[in-house]
Design an enzyme around this catalytic site. Structure first.
Site, PDB file in Angstrom:
ATOM      1  N   TYR A   1      -6.904   3.723  -6.858  1.00 20.75           N
ATOM      2  CA  TYR A   1      -6.808   3.762  -5.851  1.00 20.75           C
ATOM      3  C   TYR A   1      -8.047   2.907  -4.502  1.00 20.75           C
ATOM      4  O   TYR A   1      -8.558   3.631  -4.420  1.00 20.75           O
ATOM      5  CB  TYR A   1      -6.967   5.047  -4.927  1.00 20.75           C
TER       6      TYR A   1
ATOM      7  N   TYR B   1       1.013  -1.374  -0.043  1.00 18.30           N
ATOM      8  CA  TYR B   1       0.228   0.115   0.064  1.00 18.30           C
ATOM      9  C   TYR B   1       0.806   1.072  -0.227  1.00 18.30           C
ATOM     10  O   TYR B   1       1.553   1.544   0.945  1.00 18.30           O
ATOM     11  CB  TYR B   1      -0.764  -0.132   1.249  1.00 18.30           C
TER      12      TYR B   1
END
Length: 169
Positions: free
Chosen positions: A121, A70
């Site tokens: 995202y 991430y």
């Protein structure tokens, strides 16, 4: 994405290379003060997750062929490399210098799909997908001279943290 037992997955028609969840962990720090779970801000919550993950898997970072993480803030990218043991503390900046080690054809293919900022995202789901693609050999950034047998994907290093090792079946 479909999760099932390895036995059931082998029975499916048109199944590509079987990919398995080898180990998973989720963690935080020892306390809850709003969104902060650790008494020392210099220690990432993912240290707990990494410790538990490697213990469950009986593996180490050196056993991973690729790493998807991430990538919401640059410092956390460096912290992930260190926290999960790919490099010693303080050495991530040197490891990523120039990008050669983390390219799709580098020592540790990292976020080969472009990460959150390039692909989408949606909070890490595409990281799991890319691990599977790399293992199956279907990634658009497939390492040319390296077979991917195991890949680690993990979430943020701070706050709540989770990680999964995906491997070839």
């Amino acid at each position: 994405m479909v999760l099932t037992t390895p036995e059931r997955a082998r029975e499916l028609r048109n199944s590509n290379t079987l990919t398995l969840v080898e180990a998973a962990a989720q963690g935080s720090g020892p306390r809850n003060d709003g969104i902060i779970y650790r008494p020392d801000l210099a220690v990432a919550e993912s240290e707990n997750t990494a410790r538990d993950l490697w213990g469950r898997a009986r593996l180490e970072a050196k056993d991973m062929d690729a790493f998807m993480f991430y990538d919401h803030f640059t410092p956390f990218c460096l912290i992930n490399l260190e926290t999960y043991g790919f490099v010693p503390p303080g050495e991530a900046k040197d490891f990523v210098e120039g990008g050669h080690n983390i390219r799709f054809d580098g020592q540790l293919p990292t976020n080969t799909h472009g990460g959150n900022h390039s692909e989408a995202y949606i909070h890490g789901l595409t990281h799991v997908q890319e691990c599977v693609r790399l293992i199956r050999g279907t990634s658009t950034s497939q390492p040319p001279h390296k077979t991917i047998n195991r890949a680690l994907t993990c979430s943020s290093t701070a706050q709540l943290s989770g990680a999964v090792i995906i491997r070839r079946g």
